[in-house]
Design a protein around this motif. Structure first.
Motif: not given
Length: 184
Positions: A29-38, A66-79
């Motif tokens: 069983i493992g974990a990846e911490v900081g996944v971004y897009d997988g 990640y100052p270049d990716w400051d919009k929550q919508q970007h992160w919601d889309d990636v998630y």
């Protein structure tokens, strides 16, 4: 094989180790911490034979790393893309939130390995190392990426010095790993 799935040196080392030493219970069983897009998750899933479960942990929100990716919508889309990508993979469990808080909800020594590639600032890396170290079983592994980032190298050196182990660096100097030899 897709080039993205060719294992990085740290993941290849982990794959070889678990081929030769399946662990005390035989359950990986493992974990990846900081996944971004997988991308790293894809590589781990494709190369670690016998992996029963992989926890994917990320805040998926704007942060200082990640100052270049400051919009929550970007992160919601990636998630949402990550959720869709792994929706039918029974081995994957996705956790959205603060990494140390998620780690605190897990039992100690429940993981075979943790791969860290989250926020690269010193304080964040050190917090992740401290939060996840106790979750790794004896002979388990802590691995990570982006050694060349000042915060990562400084935190890993400080942490490994405090627990009496030496990190190994990949031949390209970007990845790092060390094994939990405590209590063995």
């Amino acid at each position: 094989m897709d080039n993205k799935l060719i294992p990085r040196e740290s993941i290849a080392t982990l794959a070889r180790y678990y081929t030769e030493h399946p662990g005390p219970t035989g359950v990986l069983i493992g974990a990846e911490v900081g996944v971004y897009d997988g991308e790293h998750a894809d590589t781990i899933l494709a190369n670690i034979a016998g992996l029963s479960r992989l926890y994917l942990v990320d805040i998926w929100a704007p942060n200082d790393g990640y100052p270049d990716w400051d919009k929550q919508q970007h992160w919601d889309d990636v998630y949402q893309r990550v959720r869709q990508k792994y929706a039918n993979d029974y081995r994957v469990m996705i956790f959205k939130g603060d990494s140390p808080k998620i780690a605190s909800a897990l039992e100690d020594s429940c993981l075979s390995f943790v791969y860290i590639d989250a926020n690269h600032y010193y304080e964040s890396v050190l917090a992740d190392l401290k939060a996840w170290w106790g979750k790794i079983e004896p002979n388990g592994w802590m691995l990570g990426h982006d050694w060349t980032t000042d915060g990562v190298a400084k935190a890993v050196i400080e942490f490994t010095s405090s627990i009496g182990v030496q990190p190994t660096l990949s031949s390209n100097g970007i990845e790092w790993w060390f094994q939990n030899k405590v209590g063995i």
